[in-house]
Design a protein around this motif. Structure first.
Motif, PDB file in Angstrom:
ATOM      1  N   PHE A  29      65.016  18.086  18.045  1.00 43.26           N
ATOM      2  CA  PHE A  29      65.996  18.956  17.394  1.00 43.26           C
ATOM      3  C   PHE A  29      65.341  19.778  16.293  1.00 43.26           C
ATOM      4  N   THR A  30      65.831  21.012  16.138  1.00 48.23           N
ATOM      5  CA  THR A  30      65.519  21.842  14.982  1.00 48.23           C
ATOM      6  C   THR A  30      66.860  22.240  14.390  1.00 48.23           C
ATOM      7  N   ASN A  31      67.152  21.738  13.186  1.00 47.08           N
ATOM      8  CA  ASN A  31      68.422  22.050  12.531  1.00 47.08           C
ATOM      9  C   ASN A  31      68.153  22.999  11.372  1.00 47.08           C
ATOM     10  N   LEU A  32      68.503  24.270  11.566  1.00 53.22           N
ATOM     11  CA  LEU A  32      68.312  25.282  10.530  1.00 53.22           C
ATOM     12  C   LEU A  32      69.612  25.569   9.789  1.00 53.22           C
ATOM     13  N   PHE A 112      68.902  26.005  23.456  1.00 51.10           N
ATOM     14  CA  PHE A 112      67.959  25.018  23.967  1.00 51.10           C
ATOM     15  C   PHE A 112      66.898  25.722  24.775  1.00 51.10           C
ATOM     16  N   GLY A 113      65.755  25.049  24.892  1.00 57.20           N
ATOM     17  CA  GLY A 113      64.676  25.539  25.732  1.00 57.20           C
ATOM     18  C   GLY A 113      63.848  24.370  26.216  1.00 57.20           C
ATOM     19  N   LEU A 153      62.882  18.824  26.167  1.00 56.97           N
ATOM     20  CA  LEU A 153      63.939  19.735  25.755  1.00 56.97           C
ATOM     21  C   LEU A 153      63.937  19.872  24.239  1.00 56.97           C
ATOM     22  N   VAL A 154      64.009  21.114  23.764  1.00 60.97           N
ATOM     23  CA  VAL A 154      64.109  21.405  22.333  1.00 60.97           C
ATOM     24  C   VAL A 154      65.473  22.046  22.110  1.00 60.97           C
TER      25      VAL A 154
END
Length: 159
Positions: A29-32, A112-113, A153-154
């Motif tokens: 996860f990237t939580n911005l 997602f990518g 998955l990101v």
């Protein structure tokens, strides 16, 4: 000669079993957003609350969302639905999508990518009308497939 063929057959079978046993997929996860808790669940079990999660085998029917006051299974929030599995036949590999089917609804920009294969394939949803999300169950054209072993998955929020 019989024993050579028998030995070769056993080696091939063992190699196939070993390759299947080593299947693994990582969700990160990237939580911005500066708020909320990235959450990954499968079968009602919480697998991650923000940290990377690596499956030891296929990851079937998992959901992810940024918990900003969502229900126990992402109700009221944008969800990413995924199955990460090594393909055994053409078309039987991984599939991921964004869902806004009620009781889910748009909460934050979500995308997602794939990585470690199918790089560049994914989707982003920036508003409640995004065309890359399921709004009704027949929106199957929004599913993003990947036919690569051990794909990862990101998932990104507020990008």
């Amino acid at each position: 000669m019989f024993s050579f063929f028998k030995f070769t057959a056993l080696v091939v079978v063992a190699a196939t079993i070993e390759a299947r046993a080593q299947e693994a997929h990582t969700v990160t996860f990237t939580n911005l957003c500066g708020t909320g808790v990235p959450t990954l669940k499968a079968n009602g079990v919480t697998l991650s609350t923000g940290g990377p999660f690596t499956s030891s085998g296929a990851l079937i029917s998992a959901i992810a969302y940024l918990d900003v006051g969502c229900g126990a299974n992402g109700e009221g929030c944008t969800t990413v639905e995924t199955t990460l599995v090594n393909p055994t036949t053409p078309g039987s590999g991984s599939s991921t999508d964004i869902s806004l089917i009620p009781p889910h609804s748009f909460s934050v920009t979500t995308g997602f990518g794939y990585s470690n294969g199918c790089d560049g394939s994914g989707a982003d949803c920036t508003d409640a009308n995004c065309p890359t999300a399921f709004h009704v169950s027949t929106d199957t054209n929004v599913q993003v497939a990947c036919q690569v072993d051990n794909v990862n998955l990101v998932i990104t929020f507020c990008d």
